[in-house]
Design a protein around this motif. Structure first.
Motif, PDB file in Angstrom:
ATOM      1  N   LEU A  14      -5.406  -1.118  18.075  1.00  0.00           N
ATOM      2  CA  LEU A  14      -5.568   0.288  17.716  1.00  0.00           C
ATOM      3  C   LEU A  14      -5.644   0.522  16.210  1.00  0.00           C
ATOM      4  N   VAL A  15      -5.234  -0.472  15.432  1.00  0.00           N
ATOM      5  CA  VAL A  15      -5.210  -0.324  13.977  1.00  0.00           C
ATOM      6  C   VAL A  15      -6.605  -0.528  13.412  1.00  0.00           C
ATOM      7  N   ASP A  16      -7.016   0.395  12.553  1.00  0.00           N
ATOM      8  CA  ASP A  16      -8.298   0.269  11.861  1.00  0.00           C
ATOM      9  C   ASP A  16      -8.122  -0.772  10.758  1.00  0.00           C
ATOM     10  N   PRO A  17      -8.720  -1.952  10.904  1.00  0.00           N
ATOM     11  CA  PRO A  17      -8.498  -3.022   9.921  1.00  0.00           C
ATOM     12  C   PRO A  17      -8.981  -2.658   8.516  1.00  0.00           C
ATOM     13  N   THR A  18      -9.912  -1.729   8.407  1.00  0.00           N
ATOM     14  CA  THR A  18     -10.368  -1.350   7.067  1.00  0.00           C
ATOM     15  C   THR A  18      -9.388  -0.393   6.398  1.00  0.00           C
ATOM     16  N   ALA A  19      -8.532   0.270   7.197  1.00  0.00           N
ATOM     17  CA  ALA A  19      -7.587   1.233   6.646  1.00  0.00           C
ATOM     18  C   ALA A  19      -6.285   0.577   6.222  1.00  0.00           C
ATOM     19  N   CYS A  20      -5.850  -0.438   6.924  1.00  0.00           N
ATOM     20  CA  CYS A  20      -4.563  -1.048   6.584  1.00  0.00           C
ATOM     21  C   CYS A  20      -4.548  -2.518   6.973  1.00  0.00           C
ATOM     22  N   ASP A  21      -5.308  -3.318   6.252  1.00  0.00           N
ATOM     23  CA  ASP A  21      -5.382  -4.751   6.523  1.00  0.00           C
ATOM     24  C   ASP A  21      -4.015  -5.427   6.453  1.00  0.00           C
ATOM     25  N   GLU A  22      -3.150  -4.954   5.551  1.00  0.00           N
ATOM     26  CA  GLU A  22      -1.850  -5.595   5.364  1.00  0.00           C
ATOM     27  C   GLU A  22      -0.941  -5.419   6.572  1.00  0.00           C
ATOM     28  N   MET A  23      -1.260  -4.533   7.491  1.00  0.00           N
ATOM     29  CA  MET A  23      -0.411  -4.298   8.644  1.00  0.00           C
ATOM     30  C   MET A  23      -0.697  -5.283   9.777  1.00  0.00           C
ATOM     31  N   LEU A  24      -1.824  -5.951   9.747  1.00  0.00           N
ATOM     32  CA  LEU A  24      -2.191  -6.839  10.836  1.00  0.00           C
ATOM     33  C   LEU A  24      -1.381  -8.126  10.804  1.00  0.00           C
ATOM     34  N   PRO A  25      -0.916  -8.575  11.954  1.00  0.00           N
ATOM     35  CA  PRO A  25      -0.246  -9.873  11.994  1.00  0.00           C
ATOM     36  C   PRO A  25      -1.238 -10.961  11.620  1.00  0.00           C
ATOM     37  N   GLU A  26      -0.742 -12.069  11.092  1.00  0.00           N
ATOM     38  CA  GLU A  26      -1.633 -13.161  10.657  1.00  0.00           C
ATOM     39  C   GLU A  26      -2.551 -13.611  11.777  1.00  0.00           C
ATOM     40  N   SER A  27      -2.045 -13.673  12.993  1.00  0.00           N
ATOM     41  CA  SER A  27      -2.857 -14.154  14.107  1.00  0.00           C
ATOM     42  C   SER A  27      -4.024 -13.203  14.403  1.00  0.00           C
ATOM     43  N   ALA A  28      -3.831 -11.911  14.127  1.00  0.00           N
ATOM     44  CA  ALA A  28      -4.897 -10.939  14.386  1.00  0.00           C
ATOM     45  C   ALA A  28      -5.906 -10.911  13.255  1.00  0.00           C
ATOM     46  N   THR A  65      -0.744   4.762  -5.744  1.00  0.00           N
ATOM     47  CA  THR A  65      -1.785   4.903  -4.721  1.00  0.00           C
ATOM     48  C   THR A  65      -1.653   3.813  -3.652  1.00  0.00           C
ATOM     49  N   GLU A  66      -1.360   2.599  -4.060  1.00  0.00           N
ATOM     50  CA  GLU A  66      -1.191   1.504  -3.105  1.00  0.00           C
ATOM     51  C   GLU A  66       0.096   1.678  -2.298  1.00  0.00           C
ATOM     52  N   LEU A  67       1.131   2.192  -2.941  1.00  0.00           N
ATOM     53  CA  LEU A  67       2.395   2.440  -2.250  1.00  0.00           C
ATOM     54  C   LEU A  67       2.205   3.503  -1.168  1.00  0.00           C
ATOM     55  N   SER A  68       1.414   4.500  -1.463  1.00  0.00           N
ATOM     56  CA  SER A  68       1.106   5.547  -0.489  1.00  0.00           C
ATOM     57  C   SER A  68       0.478   4.942   0.759  1.00  0.00           C
ATOM     58  N   GLU A  69      -0.494   4.074   0.574  1.00  0.00           N
ATOM     59  CA  GLU A  69      -1.159   3.423   1.709  1.00  0.00           C
ATOM     60  C   GLU A  69      -0.201   2.520   2.476  1.00  0.00           C
ATOM     61  N   ALA A  70       0.583   1.743   1.749  1.00  0.00           N
ATOM     62  CA  ALA A  70       1.502   0.805   2.394  1.00  0.00           C
ATOM     63  C   ALA A  70       2.595   1.526   3.173  1.00  0.00           C
ATOM     64  N   ALA A  71       3.054   2.662   2.659  1.00  0.00           N
ATOM     65  CA  ALA A  71       4.132   3.413   3.296  1.00  0.00           C
ATOM     66  C   ALA A  71       3.610   4.379   4.362  1.00  0.00           C
ATOM     67  N   LEU A  72       2.301   4.413   4.549  1.00  0.00           N
ATOM     68  CA  LEU A  72       1.669   5.303   5.521  1.00  0.00           C
ATOM     69  C   LEU A  72       1.997   6.768   5.232  1.00  0.00           C
TER      70      LEU A  72
END
Length: 150
Positions: free
Chosen positions: A134-148, A50-57
């Motif tokens: 444009l990224v929904d932070p609640t949907a994919c927090d791991e995608m955000l750069p550290e600065s964001a 389930t986590e892999l699905s989210e991470a791999a979009l």
């Protein structure tokens, strides 16, 4: 609408070229490469499906189909969680790691050639900042750069 269409066309163009290069040189689709790369970044080279699905979009069914193929190719294995039999992990095999290591230079070269080299530093910074908005932070927090994220 011009910005929207430009985004769609640029994304499709870069993805198509990366995909073609990975398939031609390594027999890996871009989603397969991304799954292998993500698993390689995990401490034990495994993750819940389930986590892999989210991470791999990918949708849950999409990641299941992809993992089925990767497992047939010997690049990953599935294993059940000992504490909860409902939980299934996907684990990168040594063969999967070797394929990823072999494909990495192709992916890196493609990203550089099809994206990075076509833009200057200011363009890249602006693109990263704009896309992060444009990224929904609640949907994919791991995608955000550290600065964001801070």
């Amino acid at each position: 609408m011009s910005a929207w269409r430009s985004l769609l066309h640029a994304h499709a163009s870069v993805i198509r070229r990366l995909e073609n290069e990975l398939v031609a040189e390594h027999g890996l689709s871009l989603p397969a490469y991304e799954v292998l790369a993500h698993l390689s970044e995990q401490a034990d080279r495994s993750q819940r499906m389930t986590e892999l699905s989210e991470a791999a979009l990918l949708s849950p069914s999409g990641v299941t189909r992809l993992v089925d193929k990767l497992q047939r190719d010997g690049l990953v294995v599935r294993r059940r969680c000992q504490a909860d039999a409902r939980v299934i992990y996907c684990e990168l095999t040594d063969a999967g790691m070797a394929r990823l290591v072999a494909a990495y230079p192709t992916h890196l070269r493609g990203v550089r050639e099809h994206l990075v080299d076509k833009l200057d530093r200011a363009d890249l910074h602006s693109m990263a900042a704009s896309m992060t908005k444009l990224v929904d932070p609640t949907a994919c927090d791991e995608m955000l750069p550290e600065s964001a994220a801070s």
